[in-house]
Each structure stands twice: as C-alpha cells, then as structure tokens.
Design a protein around this motif. Structure first.
Motif, short mmCIF file in Angstrom:
data_model
loop_
_atom_site.label_atom_id
_atom_site.label_comp_id
_atom_site.label_asym_id
_atom_site.label_seq_id
_atom_site.Cartn_x
_atom_site.Cartn_y
_atom_site.Cartn_z
N PHE A 1 1.90 26.10 53.62
CA PHE A 1 1.48 26.36 52.05
C PHE A 1 -0.05 25.74 52.02
CE2 PHE A 1 1.23 24.31 48.13
CZ PHE A 1 0.78 25.32 47.12
N VAL A 2 -0.08 24.39 52.39
CA VAL A 2 -1.57 23.89 51.99
C VAL A 2 -2.47 24.44 52.91
CG1 VAL A 2 -2.60 21.67 52.35
CG2 VAL A 2 -0.53 21.63 51.44
N THR B 1 -4.08 34.94 57.62
CA THR B 1 -4.65 35.14 59.02
C THR B 1 -5.23 33.89 59.51
OG1 THR B 1 -4.68 37.58 58.58
CG2 THR B 1 -5.83 36.39 60.54
N ARG B 2 -6.06 33.23 58.73
CA ARG B 2 -6.73 32.08 59.13
C ARG B 2 -5.89 30.84 59.18
NH1 ARG B 2 -11.11 34.33 55.84
NH2 ARG B 2 -10.44 33.45 54.07
N ALA B 3 -4.89 30.80 58.45
CA ALA B 3 -3.96 29.71 58.29
C ALA B 3 -3.15 29.69 59.81
CB ALA B 3 -2.98 29.81 57.10
N GLY B 4 -2.83 30.97 60.28
CA GLY B 4 -2.17 31.29 61.12
C GLY B 4 -2.86 30.83 62.68
N ASP B 5 -4.13 30.99 62.62
CA ASP B 5 -5.07 30.61 63.51
C ASP B 5 -5.12 29.24 63.63
OD1 ASP B 5 -5.81 33.42 64.10
OD2 ASP B 5 -7.44 33.48 62.73
N ARG B 6 -5.23 28.56 62.55
CA ARG B 6 -5.49 26.97 62.32
C ARG B 6 -4.02 26.41 62.86
NH1 ARG B 6 -7.18 23.54 57.34
NH2 ARG B 6 -9.11 24.77 57.62
N LEU B 7 -3.08 26.88 62.64
CA LEU B 7 -1.51 26.55 62.79
C LEU B 7 -0.94 26.82 64.26
CD1 LEU B 7 0.05 26.42 59.39
CD2 LEU B 7 -0.86 24.17 60.44
N GLY B 8 -1.87 27.95 64.83
CA GLY B 8 -1.39 28.43 65.90
C GLY B 8 -0.13 29.39 65.84
N LEU C 1 0.22 22.07 45.06
CA LEU C 1 -0.73 21.75 46.04
C LEU C 1 -1.14 20.12 46.11
CD1 LEU C 1 -2.70 22.67 48.18
CD2 LEU C 1 -4.31 23.15 46.19
N GLY C 2 -1.18 19.62 44.88
CA GLY C 2 -1.46 18.12 45.06
C GLY C 2 -0.26 17.25 45.45
N PRO C 3 0.67 17.37 45.08
CA PRO C 3 1.96 16.63 45.77
C PRO C 3 2.10 17.19 47.08
CG PRO C 3 2.31 17.23 43.43
CD PRO C 3 1.32 18.16 43.89
#
Length: 288
Positions: free
Chosen positions: A15-16, A25-32, A71-73
């Motif tokens: 989520f973050v 898509t970019r989150a998937g790239d970062r997280l593999g 998001l913050g917590p």
C-alpha cells in the motif's frame, strides 16, 4: 482481545509503495511483484480493514480519505519493523550508495541526516553529488545515482515521494536593497534551475521588469553576490543565511509558491540504498 484486528505488514508495504510511486506497475517493479499480485494485495488489505484505500480510473490513481488516514500510521509501522530487523540482522551493513542532491538542500538539511545514518552503519560508503535538479534527474535516469533528491512543483504528479516542503522567499543584502527598483536584478543559477524559473515566472506574471545581474554555479557564490549588493535571489526560507535579509510582504515583489523536495529511488535498489532512503524519509518527516 476479541475482535482485535492485526494489520499485515506485507500488505501495508504494498500500500505505501503504491502511494509513493503513484502506480501499481511502478510499485510492482520496486517490490519485484507482478501487477496482478499488487492488485490482489490491495484487495486483501481493503478486505482486512473493510474500507477502500485507492480510487482508480483509467488515467489516475489517488488515495481515498481512509487511505490518507492509513498512510501515516502504515509508514510508522513499517519503519519500526525495518528498524527492528536492521538492529537484529544488519549491524554490519556494507556497500556504496550514490545520492544526488540540490546544493542548497545538501547544505542546510542533509548533513545531520546522513551523519546519523553513517554512525549507525559505519561500513557503508556514501557518495553525495550536488547539482541542479534537472541535471540530477538526467543523470539519475542515466544510472548515475541510486537515490536522488530533486526540487519539484507541489502540484506536479511526478515520480518519488515528497520529503520536504518549504516557503520560498526573495532574498537581498538588506531591506533597502530591494526598494524602488524599476528593473529587478536577479542573482541566479545557470539554466536549468527551478528557482531561476520560479523567480522569472513570478515577476513576468505581474509585469515586473527583470534582468540577470549575476549567474553562479554555486550556492556560496550566489549568496556572496547578493551580499555584495549585485542583486536579489530566491531561497527557501530556512536556508537564508543570517547575513542576508528575506524580503517578505513587499508590494513590489510578487509572492512565490512553496518549494518541494522529492526522493526518488532507482529500480533494483540494493538493500543498503533502500535502508538509506527509508532513513532520509523518516528523519525529514520528524524534522531532524
């Protein structure tokens, strides 16, 4: 306690990461992970908390009010988890991290942040390069940096996560140095420079005449030129040195929009570089 819910840290990290990158898509790239896996994890999180966290359209992605509150917590929980893991398993973290930073931000805010990281991880080599934002972005996309801090417009939907926001002010040698000027003499960095463009756009928007009186490639050079009375410049409010004067509420000079600093991580980032990115975000959020 009956009915107590436990948040899944893996789902929170997904989520973050989506919130920071602005894209599944970019989150998937970062997280593999694949985009379908990312979508499934978001659905699992939403099912777990009973609320939607994202609003998706074919052209946009934004947080719901519930997502904004989470998001913050979520970031705090992930920082605690990652700090505990680092303490237990990464006391001897090694490697080199290349980071690009605007000179003014590197001078005013970053030394203490990087010093704290270096003390916690003495075997890590930090390689810091200062340059203009657009140059940093070009070099970052060319593979020169692992992390880059860049100036951007607060309204821009760009890559990276915001780590700092601060008002910009006009700066002169003294209050009288900016008074009664028919043409505003500017002390600026060479193009391309965000502050240079911001100053010129603001003056032209109100019909004020201007000229470039002095151009310097360094922050120290610009400040020296202003101190010598060669012109006025634009700086973030907290970066104005004590020997110069911020010109605030001057009817002859237009207001300036806030500046914003974003942190961008390169794809395939090493664990060491990612840990530094987390440290920078956490320290600047706390105002260290």
């Amino acid at each position: 306690m009956p009915g107590t819910r436990t948040l899944d840290l893996d789902l929170l990290r997904c989520f973050v990461t989506i919130a920071e990158t602005g894209s599944f898509t970019r989150a998937g790239d970062r997280l593999g992970r694949t985009q379908s896996t990312i979508s499934l994890q978001v659905k699992r999180l939403e099912d777990q908390i009973g609320r939607a966290v994202f609003v998706r359209t074919p052209r946009s992605l934004s947080l719901t009010p519930e997502g904004e509150r989470l998001l913050g917590p979520a970031r705090q929980l992930l920082r605690l988890n990652d700090a505990a893991i680092a303490e237990l398993f990464e006391p001897d973290m090694t490697g080199r991290v290349r980071i690009g930073v605007p000179e003014d931000f590197a001078t005013a805010h970053l030394p203490a942040v990087l010093s704290a990281f270096a003390k916690a991880h003495p075997l890590v080599e930090l390689e810091v390069t200062c340059d203009l934002t657009l140059n940093l972005l070009d070099r970052f996309h060319g593979g020169a940096f692992d992390l880059v801090l860049v100036k951007r417009e607060p309204s821009a939907r760009l890559e990276g996560v915001r780590v700092w926001r601060e008002p910009l002010v006009w700066v002169a040698r003294d209050q009288l140095a900016a008074a009664g000027l028919e043409t505003v003499p500017l002390v600026v960095s060479p193009e391309p420079c965000v502050y240079r463009k911001r100053a010129i756009d603001a003056l032209e928007a109100v019909g004020r005449k201007w000229r470039v009186a002095y151009t310097s490639t360094s922050l120290a050079g610009s400040q020296s030129a202003v101190n010598a009375g060669l012109g006025i410049t634009v700086l973030p409010r907290e970066m104005v040195p004590p020997y110069l004067t911020p010109i605030i509420d001057d009817a002859g000079l237009p207001p300036l929009y806030d500046t914003e600093i974003a942190l961008i991580e390169a794809p395939g980032l090493s664990q060491t570089a990612h840990r530094l990115a987390q440290h920078i975000v956490a320290a600047l959020e706390r105002g260290d």
